[in-house]
Design a protein around this motif. Structure first.
Motif, PDB file in Angstrom:
ATOM      1  N   UNK A   1      21.187  13.916  25.348  1.00 56.09           N
ATOM      2  CA  UNK A   1      19.639  14.665  24.275  1.00 56.09           C
ATOM      3  C   UNK A   1      19.453  15.904  25.198  1.00 56.09           C
ATOM      4  N   UNK A   2      19.853  16.777  26.415  1.00 54.47           N
ATOM      5  CA  UNK A   2      20.039  18.377  27.089  1.00 54.47           C
ATOM      6  C   UNK A   2      21.208  18.306  27.751  1.00 54.47           C
ATOM      7  N   UNK A   3      22.549  18.005  27.841  1.00 54.22           N
ATOM      8  CA  UNK A   3      23.259  18.497  29.013  1.00 54.22           C
ATOM      9  C   UNK A   3      23.556  18.371  27.896  1.00 54.22           C
ATOM     10  N   UNK A   4      24.035  17.958  26.040  1.00 50.86           N
ATOM     11  CA  UNK A   4      25.097  18.580  25.865  1.00 50.86           C
ATOM     12  C   UNK A   4      24.409  19.275  24.075  1.00 50.86           C
ATOM     13  N   UNK A   5      25.049  19.757  23.311  1.00 50.13           N
ATOM     14  CA  UNK A   5      24.007  20.761  22.362  1.00 50.13           C
ATOM     15  C   UNK A   5      23.918  19.468  21.060  1.00 50.13           C
ATOM     16  N   UNK A   6      22.859  19.444  20.281  1.00 53.41           N
ATOM     17  CA  UNK A   6      22.951  18.505  19.316  1.00 53.41           C
ATOM     18  C   UNK A   6      23.164  16.547  19.388  1.00 53.41           C
ATOM     19  N   UNK A   7      23.109  16.530  20.218  1.00 49.78           N
ATOM     20  CA  UNK A   7      23.121  15.391  19.978  1.00 49.78           C
ATOM     21  C   UNK A   7      22.232  14.311  19.452  1.00 49.78           C
ATOM     22  N   UNK A   8      23.122  13.712  19.048  1.00 57.55           N
ATOM     23  CA  UNK A   8      22.449  11.996  17.922  1.00 57.55           C
ATOM     24  C   UNK A   8      22.839  11.145  18.689  1.00 57.55           C
TER      25      UNK A   8
ATOM     26  N   UNK B   1      27.023  11.238  19.017  1.00 62.83           N
ATOM     27  CA  UNK B   1      28.051  12.160  18.835  1.00 62.83           C
ATOM     28  C   UNK B   1      27.275  13.721  19.507  1.00 62.83           C
ATOM     29  N   UNK B   2      27.805  14.786  19.170  1.00 59.55           N
ATOM     30  CA  UNK B   2      27.312  15.671  19.266  1.00 59.55           C
ATOM     31  C   UNK B   2      28.025  16.912  19.483  1.00 59.55           C
ATOM     32  N   UNK B   3      27.797  17.859  19.151  1.00 57.82           N
ATOM     33  CA  UNK B   3      28.567  19.370  18.631  1.00 57.82           C
ATOM     34  C   UNK B   3      29.388  19.387  19.249  1.00 57.82           C
ATOM     35  N   UNK B   4      28.753  19.743  20.787  1.00 61.76           N
ATOM     36  CA  UNK B   4      30.068  20.559  21.543  1.00 61.76           C
ATOM     37  C   UNK B   4      29.171  20.170  23.179  1.00 61.76           C
ATOM     38  N   UNK B   5      29.633  19.805  24.358  1.00 64.90           N
ATOM     39  CA  UNK B   5      29.320  20.327  25.031  1.00 64.90           C
ATOM     40  C   UNK B   5      28.667  21.204  26.239  1.00 64.90           C
ATOM     41  N   UNK B   6      27.746  20.781  26.950  1.00 60.95           N
ATOM     42  CA  UNK B   6      26.745  21.818  27.314  1.00 60.95           C
ATOM     43  C   UNK B   6      25.500  22.256  26.420  1.00 60.95           C
ATOM     44  N   UNK B   7      24.435  23.120  26.780  1.00 58.53           N
ATOM     45  CA  UNK B   7      23.555  23.526  25.912  1.00 58.53           C
ATOM     46  C   UNK B   7      23.867  25.185  25.617  1.00 58.53           C
ATOM     47  N   UNK B   8      24.696  24.760  24.132  1.00 57.03           N
ATOM     48  CA  UNK B   8      25.220  25.832  22.938  1.00 57.03           C
ATOM     49  C   UNK B   8      24.175  26.671  22.840  1.00 57.03           C
ATOM     50  N   UNK B   9      24.608  28.031  21.871  1.00 60.64           N
ATOM     51  CA  UNK B   9      23.357  28.249  20.864  1.00 60.64           C
ATOM     52  C   UNK B   9      22.959  27.572  19.671  1.00 60.64           C
ATOM     53  N   UNK B  10      23.560  26.546  19.000  1.00 62.02           N
ATOM     54  CA  UNK B  10      22.455  26.116  18.290  1.00 62.02           C
ATOM     55  C   UNK B  10      21.388  25.141  19.027  1.00 62.02           C
ATOM     56  N   UNK B  11      21.786  24.692  20.253  1.00 63.02           N
ATOM     57  CA  UNK B  11      20.666  23.378  20.802  1.00 63.02           C
ATOM     58  C   UNK B  11      19.061  24.503  20.914  1.00 63.02           C
ATOM     59  N   UNK B  12      19.410  26.016  21.362  1.00 60.31           N
ATOM     60  CA  UNK B  12      17.766  26.459  21.048  1.00 60.31           C
ATOM     61  C   UNK B  12      17.408  27.245  19.607  1.00 60.31           C
ATOM     62  N   UNK B  13      18.625  28.320  18.943  1.00 57.64           N
ATOM     63  CA  UNK B  13      18.554  28.285  17.781  1.00 57.64           C
ATOM     64  C   UNK B  13      18.242  27.664  15.907  1.00 57.64           C
ATOM     65  N   UNK B  14      19.039  26.867  16.644  1.00 56.23           N
ATOM     66  CA  UNK B  14      19.586  25.776  15.383  1.00 56.23           C
ATOM     67  C   UNK B  14      20.312  25.806  14.847  1.00 56.23           C
TER      68      UNK B  14
ATOM     69  N   UNK C   1      13.204  31.942  17.526  1.00 56.68           N
ATOM     70  CA  UNK C   1      11.676  31.899  18.016  1.00 56.68           C
ATOM     71  C   UNK C   1      11.578  31.427  19.946  1.00 56.68           C
ATOM     72  N   UNK C   2      10.235  32.327  19.817  1.00 56.06           N
ATOM     73  CA  UNK C   2      10.421  32.359  21.544  1.00 56.06           C
ATOM     74  C   UNK C   2       8.850  32.078  22.122  1.00 56.06           C
ATOM     75  N   UNK C   3       8.388  31.160  21.441  1.00 56.46           N
ATOM     76  CA  UNK C   3       7.128  30.624  21.701  1.00 56.46           C
ATOM     77  C   UNK C   3       7.687  29.308  23.321  1.00 56.46           C
ATOM     78  N   UNK C   4       7.148  28.922  23.887  1.00 57.82           N
ATOM     79  CA  UNK C   4       6.950  27.988  24.941  1.00 57.82           C
ATOM     80  C   UNK C   4       7.885  26.785  24.347  1.00 57.82           C
ATOM     81  N   UNK C   5       7.577  25.509  22.819  1.00 59.15           N
ATOM     82  CA  UNK C   5       7.270  24.747  22.692  1.00 59.15           C
ATOM     83  C   UNK C   5       9.257  24.546  22.428  1.00 59.15           C
ATOM     84  N   UNK C   6       9.817  26.102  22.207  1.00 63.71           N
ATOM     85  CA  UNK C   6      11.405  25.636  22.024  1.00 63.71           C
ATOM     86  C   UNK C   6      12.141  24.952  23.220  1.00 63.71           C
ATOM     87  N   UNK C   7      11.731  25.064  24.798  1.00 61.02           N
ATOM     88  CA  UNK C   7      12.150  24.409  25.558  1.00 61.02           C
ATOM     89  C   UNK C   7      11.415  22.661  26.017  1.00 61.02           C
TER      90      UNK C   7
END
Length: 321
Positions: A91-98, A103-116, A130-136
């Motif tokens: 959930x946290x070590x890949x991007x967009x894990x379902x 399945x997941x979009x990509x390994x590691x935390x890619x751009x889409x993980x934070x920016x959508x 978004x720059x608020x703390x809830x992003x993380x």
């Protein structure tokens, strides 16, 4: 309706039901096991997008941070094996894990993980950052909960701070070269009390001290996620832990546990000693008793004169004079 017709209608309805079910099954696509290399349809349109084509500086910074190796890093792979490949870690070590499909979009935390997901027509369509703390919050759950208890979440003179106020979100490093520089960029003047001055000037080969050493001390983290405590509160735990470690070297003394009763008794004994010293330095005058007698006599004489005057005036009024 004839009783002979009912069985025929039942058989006809059942045959139509079977035919409809068969056509529905044939219309469905073949069952394929989802893998990270074949993302679900919702991700297909983003598969060929590359943020680095335009955002090269951010990509270079990201490549130097821990997000870029969140999945592939050896330490994660070893820790993941120790928990038998728990899929919750993805959930946290890949991007967009379902979780439903694994399945997941990509390994590691890619751009889409934070920016959508990037809009299909971006640019020119704007991508809201978004720059608020809830992003993380979704991954850094413990840190976010601690942050919510700190004054950084509810400052009196400004809006709530976001994680990116102190941390570079792409490099995952502080925005200043050192912790003290970061803290003093807002807290302009360092405290001048004994604790701060003494520790700020302390030099030792065992460790280096900074603001986070005491204000963000954390002894409760597990071995994998060694993160600072973001409540920003200070208690006696870092004092005891640190001085115990120093005491093992023989260079520093250990902090002793002193109960409130012991401290009270020590203060009383010290007060008694000081009283004795004061008496020795300034002994009472030898004629103290005589002075007290004279003071008492003068006070009695004054009271007597006042009483006689009052009695005399009262007698004159009674006689009408």
């Amino acid at each position: 309706m004839s009783k002979r017709l009912l069985p025929s209608l039942f058989v006809l309805g059942f045959m139509l039901l079977l035919a409809g079910t068969a056509s529905l099954v044939l219309a469905l696509p073949p069952n394929q096991e989802a893998t990270p290399e074949s993302p679900p349809a919702a991700h297909a349109e983003y598969k060929d997008k590359n943020c680095a084509d335009c955002h090269r500086e951010q990509k270079r910074a990201w490549a130097t941070g821990v997000h870029s190796v969140a999945y592939t890093k050896d330490s994660f792979q070893q820790a993941w094996q120790q928990v038998n490949g728990d899929p919750a870690c993805l959930q946290c070590h890949t991007t967009n894990y379902e979780p439903p499909t694994g399945t997941y979009l990509a390994e590691n935390v890619q751009c889409e993980a934070c920016h959508g997901f990037t809009p299909v027509n971006h640019p020119p369509e704007e991508l809201v950052i978004r720059t608020d703390a809830s992003v993380c919050r979704d991954c850094h759950t413990a840190t976010f909960a601690e942050f919510r208890q700190s004054k950084h979440a509810y400052p009196e003179d400004r809006e709530a701070l976001g994680c990116a106020t102190c941390h570079d979100p792409h490099q995952q490093k502080l925005r200043f070269e050192s912790v003290d520089e970061l803290c003093l960029s807002c807290h302009k003047t360092a405290p001048t009390n004994y604790v701060h001055v003494q520790h700020r000037t302390m030099q030792t080969d065992l460790f280096s001290l900074n603001c986070a050493s005491c204000h963000m001390y954390n002894s409760q983290r597990d071995e994998v996620h060694q993160l600072a405590d973001h409540k920003m509160t200070v208690d006696t735990i870092p004092c005891s832990d640190c001085h115990q470690e120093m005491a093992k070297t023989g260079q520093f003394s250990v902090l002793e546990n002193v109960t409130a009763a012991q401290e009270r008794n020590d203060l009383r004994a010290r007060a008694a000693e000081l009283e004795v010293k004061i008496t020795e330095v300034a002994p009472p005058p030898a004629n103290k008793g005589l002075i007290q007698v004279l003071q008492g006599g003068l006070m009695g004489l004054f009271v007597g004169i006042v009483g006689v005057a009052v009695f005399w005036r009262g007698g004159r009024r009674k006689n009408g004079k």
